[in-house]
Design an enzyme around this catalytic site. Structure first.
Site, PDB file in Angstrom:
ATOM      1  N   ASP A 135       0.865  -1.182   0.000  1.00  0.00           N
ATOM      2  CA  ASP A 135       0.000   0.000   0.000  1.00  0.00           C
ATOM      3  C   ASP A 135       0.900   1.231   0.000  1.00  0.00           C
ATOM      4  O   ASP A 135       1.499   1.574   1.022  1.00  0.00           O
ATOM      5  CB  ASP A 135      -0.911   0.002   1.230  1.00  0.00           C
ATOM      6  CG  ASP A 135      -1.850   1.209   1.261  1.00  0.00           C
ATOM      7  OD1 ASP A 135      -1.590   2.194   0.552  1.00  0.00           O
ATOM      8  OD2 ASP A 135      -2.844   1.157   2.011  1.00  0.00           O
ATOM      9  N   HIS A 195      -5.210  11.777  14.240  1.00  0.00           N
ATOM     10  CA  HIS A 195      -6.236  11.775  13.177  1.00  0.00           C
ATOM     11  C   HIS A 195      -7.462  10.953  13.552  1.00  0.00           C
ATOM     12  O   HIS A 195      -8.514  11.090  12.920  1.00  0.00           O
ATOM     13  CB  HIS A 195      -5.665  11.216  11.871  1.00  0.00           C
ATOM     14  CG  HIS A 195      -4.543  12.025  11.298  1.00  0.00           C
ATOM     15  ND1 HIS A 195      -4.673  13.365  11.012  1.00  0.00           N
ATOM     16  CD2 HIS A 195      -3.270  11.686  10.964  1.00  0.00           C
ATOM     17  CE1 HIS A 195      -3.523  13.820  10.531  1.00  0.00           C
ATOM     18  NE2 HIS A 195      -2.654  12.822  10.502  1.00  0.00           N
ATOM     19  N   ASP A 232       2.875  18.268  14.431  1.00  0.00           N
ATOM     20  CA  ASP A 232       2.905  17.365  13.277  1.00  0.00           C
ATOM     21  C   ASP A 232       2.568  18.176  12.021  1.00  0.00           C
ATOM     22  O   ASP A 232       1.883  19.188  12.085  1.00  0.00           O
ATOM     23  CB  ASP A 232       1.848  16.274  13.500  1.00  0.00           C
ATOM     24  CG  ASP A 232       1.923  15.130  12.498  1.00  0.00           C
ATOM     25  OD1 ASP A 232       2.426  14.057  12.863  1.00  0.00           O
ATOM     26  OD2 ASP A 232       1.457  15.305  11.354  1.00  0.00           O
ATOM     27  N   HIS A 280       0.662  17.315   9.590  1.00  0.00           N
ATOM     28  CA  HIS A 280      -0.727  17.125   9.182  1.00  0.00           C
ATOM     29  C   HIS A 280      -1.661  17.701  10.242  1.00  0.00           C
ATOM     30  O   HIS A 280      -1.355  17.664  11.432  1.00  0.00           O
ATOM     31  CB  HIS A 280      -1.058  15.634   9.027  1.00  0.00           C
ATOM     32  CG  HIS A 280      -0.226  14.927   8.012  1.00  0.00           C
ATOM     33  ND1 HIS A 280       0.959  14.291   8.339  1.00  0.00           N
ATOM     34  CD2 HIS A 280      -0.410  14.749   6.679  1.00  0.00           C
ATOM     35  CE1 HIS A 280       1.473  13.756   7.247  1.00  0.00           C
ATOM     36  NE2 HIS A 280       0.672  14.020   6.226  1.00  0.00           N
ATOM     37  N   ASP A 339       7.247  14.909  11.153  1.00  0.00           N
ATOM     38  CA  ASP A 339       7.159  15.028   9.696  1.00  0.00           C
ATOM     39  C   ASP A 339       7.151  16.497   9.283  1.00  0.00           C
ATOM     40  O   ASP A 339       7.171  16.819   8.101  1.00  0.00           O
ATOM     41  CB  ASP A 339       5.928  14.295   9.144  1.00  0.00           C
ATOM     42  CG  ASP A 339       4.685  14.495   9.968  1.00  0.00           C
ATOM     43  OD1 ASP A 339       4.684  15.338  10.883  1.00  0.00           O
ATOM     44  OD2 ASP A 339       3.682  13.794   9.706  1.00  0.00           O
ATOM     45  N   TYR A 361       8.626  10.465   9.232  1.00  0.00           N
ATOM     46  CA  TYR A 361       8.823   9.343   8.302  1.00  0.00           C
ATOM     47  C   TYR A 361      10.195   9.331   7.627  1.00  0.00           C
ATOM     48  O   TYR A 361      10.468   8.454   6.840  1.00  0.00           O
ATOM     49  CB  TYR A 361       7.679   9.337   7.260  1.00  0.00           C
ATOM     50  CG  TYR A 361       6.353   9.358   7.972  1.00  0.00           C
ATOM     51  CD1 TYR A 361       5.868   8.211   8.591  1.00  0.00           C
ATOM     52  CD2 TYR A 361       5.636  10.543   8.130  1.00  0.00           C
ATOM     53  CE1 TYR A 361       4.686   8.221   9.317  1.00  0.00           C
ATOM     54  CE2 TYR A 361       4.454  10.569   8.855  1.00  0.00           C
ATOM     55  CZ  TYR A 361       3.987   9.410   9.446  1.00  0.00           C
ATOM     56  OH  TYR A 361       2.834   9.422  10.172  1.00  0.00           O
TER      57      TYR A 361
END
Length: 371
Positions: free
Chosen positions: A22, A137, A174, A176, A267, A307
């Site tokens: 994925d 999230h 983060d 995001h 990240d 990451y």
């Protein structure tokens, strides 16, 4: 008197892994934890910390934030085969299940709560929990974006319940937007949630209108949800520091939290394929140092994303060194924020001016007016 920095890590959380191909999920690897912990050992930081074992979060603790339906689905995956796991995972946006995911997610919740207990009880003055899967999230009824249970949101509800806290600050650095955390607390004035995030005018995931600067909270929670959208990539140390100086810190000091929790995704650091930002590991030392001035130093740092393994590990080490009280390293390079960052900062300040006195008093904001 609390002394010492607590570090919580359990190797078992590395057993949650992707079993099929994925391209969206393949960056969320077990090495994110193990390489960070190895780097901490390499810098002799592990031996300087107070070690507290992780534990499993209880079902009751998970249900402080999540629905019983969500918990039931998560529990059911423990005995599934790969095909079944894949099918359940496809019900969510950017999430994968492994037979050990539920156990790891409960350990992530429990480790986070162990850190809160350690800091609130005085066992340590501050600390960091290296956990996965991450949490910010995940929503009341859904896994999302590598996250199964919202570790930080559960910790805030737990701290309110167990210690009677009335003001908790959550800082989400983060890259995001932690939309799960926003949804959980957007009507709650006892939790001040601040998130900066790559946004690019809603082009970047999760691509939500409510991730923009004008989402300030709802009802009694108006003014307690602060979104700082980054509308271009390449933001650096000066942009992050400007966001702290001119948005977060003035509001946070006025809010006067009794506990500060960081959704600590790296990240947003240099080299990360998700964020594409230019902030160096050193800036996280400074951000941590500023947050240590709040809540009488009661600061709990909880790992979220990150990451690029080297950038992640170095940034984790910078954070822990600062928590331990080491001098923060010098930051070099351009120290003026870019125009895009200035625009975002001005927009956030304007949106929150009705709710925070300090934003009104800082009316001249001279360095922005000169640009």
């Amino acid at each position: 008197m609390a002394s010492g920095t607590v570090l919580i890590y359990d190797e078992e959380m590395t057993t949650h892994k992707l079993l099929w191909s994925d391209p969206v999920c393949d960056i969320e690897v077990p090495e994110r934890l193990s390489s960070s912990y190895e780097q901490l050992k390499c810098y002799h930081l592990v031996e300087r910390c107070v070690h507290v074992p992780a534990r499993e979060g209880s079902e009751e603790e998970i249900l402080l934030v999540h629905s019983s339906e969500h918990l039931k689905v998560a529990k059911s995956t423990q005995t599934m085969n790969e095909e079944e796991l894949k099918r359940v995972s496809e019900n969510y946006d950017a999430f994968f299940f492994h037979p050990n995911t539920y156990r790891c997610a409960r350990l992530a919740v429990g480790a986070t709560l162990q850190l809160v207990d350690s800091v609130m009880s005085g066992k340590g003055r501050n600390g960091m929990a290296l956990v996965r899967p991450p949490g910010h999230h995940s929503q009341r009824n859904a896994a999302n974006g590598f996250c199964l249970f919202n570790n930080v949101a559960i910790a805030a509800e737990y701290a309110k319940l167990k210690y009677g806290l009335q003001r908790i600050l959550i800082v989400d650095w983060d890259v995001h937007h932690g939309q799960g955390t926003q949804y959980i607390f957007e009507e709650d004035p006892s939790v001040l949630y601040f998130s900066w995030h790559r946004y690019e005018h809603q082009e970047f995931w999760p691509s939500l209108k409510e991730s923009d600067y004008d989402a300030v909270g709802l009802g009694k929670g108006k003014g307690f949800n602060i979104n700082l959208p980054w509308n271009k990539v390449g933001m650096g140390n000066s942009d992050y520091l400007a966001a702290f100086f001119h948005v977060l810190l003035p509001v946070a000091f006025e809010f006067d939290p009794e506990l500060a929790i960081v959704s600590s995704g790296y990240d947003s650091g240099i080299g990360d394929p998700e964020g594409q930002m230019n902030a160096t590991p050193e800036v996280f030392a400074h951000l941590t140092h500023f947050l240590m001035q709040l809540a009488n130093g009661k600061l709990c740092v909880i790992l979220e994303g990150g990451y690029h393994l080297k950038s992640l590990a170095e940034s984790v080490c910078m954070t822990v060194k600062t928590l331990l009280g080491d001098p923060v390293p010098q930051i070099t390079g351009e120290m003026a924020p870019c125009l895009s960052a200035v625009e975002s900062i001005q927009n956030v300040r304007a949106a929150h001016k009705p709710y925070w006195k300090w934003l009104t008093y800082e009316g001249n904001f001279s360095f922005l007016k000169q640009m």
